[in-house]
Design a protein around this motif. Sequence first.
Motif, PDB file in Angstrom:
ATOM      1  N   LEU A  50       0.823  -1.197   0.000  1.00 13.17           N
ATOM      2  CA  LEU A  50       0.000   0.000   0.000  1.00 13.17           C
ATOM      3  C   LEU A  50       0.864   1.258   0.000  1.00 13.17           C
ATOM      4  O   LEU A  50       1.927   1.292   0.608  1.00 13.17           O
ATOM      5  CB  LEU A  50      -0.897   0.031   1.236  1.00 13.17           C
ATOM      6  CG  LEU A  50      -2.188  -0.781   1.218  1.00 13.17           C
ATOM      7  CD1 LEU A  50      -2.985  -0.484   2.472  1.00 13.17           C
ATOM      8  CD2 LEU A  50      -3.023  -0.484  -0.018  1.00 13.17           C
ATOM      9  N   THR A  51       0.373   2.274  -0.668  1.00 11.63           N
ATOM     10  CA  THR A  51       0.970   3.606  -0.593  1.00 11.63           C
ATOM     11  C   THR A  51      -0.116   4.557  -0.076  1.00 11.63           C
ATOM     12  O   THR A  51      -1.306   4.204  -0.049  1.00 11.63           O
ATOM     13  CB  THR A  51       1.442   4.084  -1.967  1.00 11.63           C
ATOM     14  OG1 THR A  51       0.290   4.222  -2.830  1.00 11.63           O
ATOM     15  CG2 THR A  51       2.431   3.100  -2.578  1.00 11.63           C
ATOM     16  N   ALA A  52       0.297   5.746   0.307  1.00 12.06           N
ATOM     17  CA  ALA A  52      -0.682   6.743   0.748  1.00 12.06           C
ATOM     18  C   ALA A  52      -1.686   7.020  -0.362  1.00 12.06           C
ATOM     19  O   ALA A  52      -2.891   7.184  -0.106  1.00 12.06           O
ATOM     20  CB  ALA A  52       0.022   8.028   1.166  1.00 12.06           C
ATOM     21  N   ASP A  53      -1.209   7.030  -1.601  1.00 11.45           N
ATOM     22  CA  ASP A  53      -2.071   7.316  -2.753  1.00 11.45           C
ATOM     23  C   ASP A  53      -3.120   6.222  -2.938  1.00 11.45           C
ATOM     24  O   ASP A  53      -4.310   6.511  -3.099  1.00 11.45           O
ATOM     25  CB  ASP A  53      -1.216   7.448  -4.008  1.00 11.45           C
ATOM     26  CG  ASP A  53      -2.028   7.792  -5.242  1.00 11.45           C
ATOM     27  OD1 ASP A  53      -2.639   8.877  -5.270  1.00 11.45           O
ATOM     28  OD2 ASP A  53      -2.072   6.959  -6.172  1.00 11.45           O
ATOM     29  N   THR A  77     -10.929   5.149  -0.367  1.00 12.67           N
ATOM     30  CA  THR A  77     -11.989   5.899   0.312  1.00 12.67           C
ATOM     31  C   THR A  77     -12.759   6.807  -0.641  1.00 12.67           C
ATOM     32  O   THR A  77     -13.759   7.413  -0.233  1.00 12.67           O
ATOM     33  CB  THR A  77     -11.387   6.768   1.442  1.00 12.67           C
ATOM     34  OG1 THR A  77     -10.571   7.805   0.870  1.00 12.67           O
ATOM     35  CG2 THR A  77     -10.543   5.920   2.392  1.00 12.67           C
ATOM     36  N   LEU A  78     -12.322   6.899  -1.901  1.00 18.42           N
ATOM     37  CA  LEU A  78     -12.956   7.800  -2.863  1.00 18.42           C
ATOM     38  C   LEU A  78     -13.966   7.062  -3.732  1.00 18.42           C
ATOM     39  O   LEU A  78     -13.897   5.838  -3.903  1.00 18.42           O
ATOM     40  CB  LEU A  78     -11.889   8.428  -3.762  1.00 18.42           C
ATOM     41  CG  LEU A  78     -10.810   9.274  -3.084  1.00 18.42           C
ATOM     42  CD1 LEU A  78      -9.782   9.723  -4.117  1.00 18.42           C
ATOM     43  CD2 LEU A  78     -11.426  10.474  -2.376  1.00 18.42           C
ATOM     44  N   GLN A  79     -14.892   7.801  -4.287  1.00 20.43           N
ATOM     45  CA  GLN A  79     -15.784   7.247  -5.300  1.00 20.43           C
ATOM     46  C   GLN A  79     -14.983   6.994  -6.577  1.00 20.43           C
ATOM     47  O   GLN A  79     -13.970   7.644  -6.835  1.00 20.43           O
ATOM     48  CB  GLN A  79     -16.927   8.221  -5.584  1.00 20.43           C
ATOM     49  CG  GLN A  79     -17.842   8.473  -4.398  1.00 20.43           C
ATOM     50  CD  GLN A  79     -18.558   7.215  -3.937  1.00 20.43           C
ATOM     51  OE1 GLN A  79     -19.045   6.438  -4.754  1.00 20.43           O
ATOM     52  NE2 GLN A  79     -18.602   7.016  -2.622  1.00 20.43           N
ATOM     53  N   ALA A  80     -15.455   6.060  -7.382  1.00 19.83           N
ATOM     54  CA  ALA A  80     -14.707   5.655  -8.577  1.00 19.83           C
ATOM     55  C   ALA A  80     -14.372   6.843  -9.474  1.00 19.83           C
ATOM     56  O   ALA A  80     -13.254   6.943 -10.003  1.00 19.83           O
ATOM     57  CB  ALA A  80     -15.500   4.615  -9.360  1.00 19.83           C
ATOM     58  N   ALA A  81     -15.315   7.766  -9.636  1.00 19.47           N
ATOM     59  CA  ALA A  81     -15.090   8.906 -10.528  1.00 19.47           C
ATOM     60  C   ALA A  81     -14.058   9.880  -9.987  1.00 19.47           C
ATOM     61  O   ALA A  81     -13.516  10.695 -10.746  1.00 19.47           O
ATOM     62  CB  ALA A  81     -16.412   9.633 -10.768  1.00 19.47           C
ATOM     63  N   GLU A  82     -13.772   9.798  -8.710  1.00 18.60           N
ATOM     64  CA  GLU A  82     -12.834  10.733  -8.085  1.00 18.60           C
ATOM     65  C   GLU A  82     -11.401  10.216  -8.081  1.00 18.60           C
ATOM     66  O   GLU A  82     -10.481  10.959  -7.770  1.00 18.60           O
ATOM     67  CB  GLU A  82     -13.260  11.009  -6.642  1.00 18.60           C
ATOM     68  CG  GLU A  82     -14.651  11.618  -6.503  1.00 18.60           C
ATOM     69  CD  GLU A  82     -15.097  11.718  -5.050  1.00 18.60           C
ATOM     70  OE1 GLU A  82     -15.670  12.755  -4.697  1.00 18.60           O
ATOM     71  OE2 GLU A  82     -14.852  10.761  -4.287  1.00 18.60           O
ATOM     72  N   ARG A  83     -11.199   8.968  -8.435  1.00 11.45           N
ATOM     73  CA  ARG A  83      -9.874   8.352  -8.339  1.00 11.45           C
ATOM     74  C   ARG A  83      -9.003   8.708  -9.527  1.00 11.45           C
ATOM     75  O   ARG A  83      -9.479   8.847 -10.656  1.00 11.45           O
ATOM     76  CB  ARG A  83     -10.004   6.828  -8.257  1.00 11.45           C
ATOM     77  CG  ARG A  83     -10.639   6.323  -6.984  1.00 11.45           C
ATOM     78  CD  ARG A  83     -10.959   4.844  -7.076  1.00 11.45           C
ATOM     79  NE  ARG A  83     -11.563   4.343  -5.851  1.00 11.45           N
ATOM     80  CZ  ARG A  83     -12.403   3.311  -5.800  1.00 11.45           C
ATOM     81  NH1 ARG A  83     -12.722   2.665  -6.916  1.00 11.45           N
ATOM     82  NH2 ARG A  83     -12.920   2.938  -4.636  1.00 11.45           N
TER      83      ARG A  83
END
Length: 199
Positions: free
Chosen positions: A51-54, A60-66
């Motif tokens: 895992l990375t911070a990114d 935790t984001l919605q798909a469109a926000e990634r």
Amino acid sequence: MSTILNISSSLFGKDGQSSKLARTFISRLLVKQPDAEVIHRDLAAKPVPHLTADSFQGFTLQAAERSESQSQAAELSDQLINELQQADILVLGLPMYNFGIPSTLKAYFDHIARAGITFKYTDQGAVGLLTGKKAYVLTTRGGLYKGTPKDTETRYVTDFLAFLGIDDVQFVYAEGLAISDVRGKALQDAEHAIEHLEV
């Protein structure tokens, strides 16, 4: 029809002792459940990235926000979780490396622990969402650690699986595999233990 998910984490792939013990146990399961589907994920052949911070933020984001990289990480996590959700039985081949679980397995665990998907937070604390599954852990060690403070694996794996809701967990140990006078009997004892597992 039941589904068996086999997770291998030995550096030696199918030739690793933990992988061999897992296959022995799965063969026994298939005698009793010949129609079962077996899904095999080899974490040595196809490691899960750490895992990375990114990537963690992307979960935790919605798909469109990634971002593109976050979408790729989330897609992999979703795939791993889907395999586990499908499974009725988890068979985990678990070697010990430097007093702990393989780093590839830790990375896998990090990708399947997703709030709201595999566990949720409540007023009483975390509650696992992957209930109704059985787990069998075939663990191999070069030394003799079972029942001592140096056995960091048993408690960690038990606690992690319970965190996800998998609390029916049985272990088989093959220890002392780096000790020539012990190795042969240790593997025989492990195979004998497999024959007596509750399935």
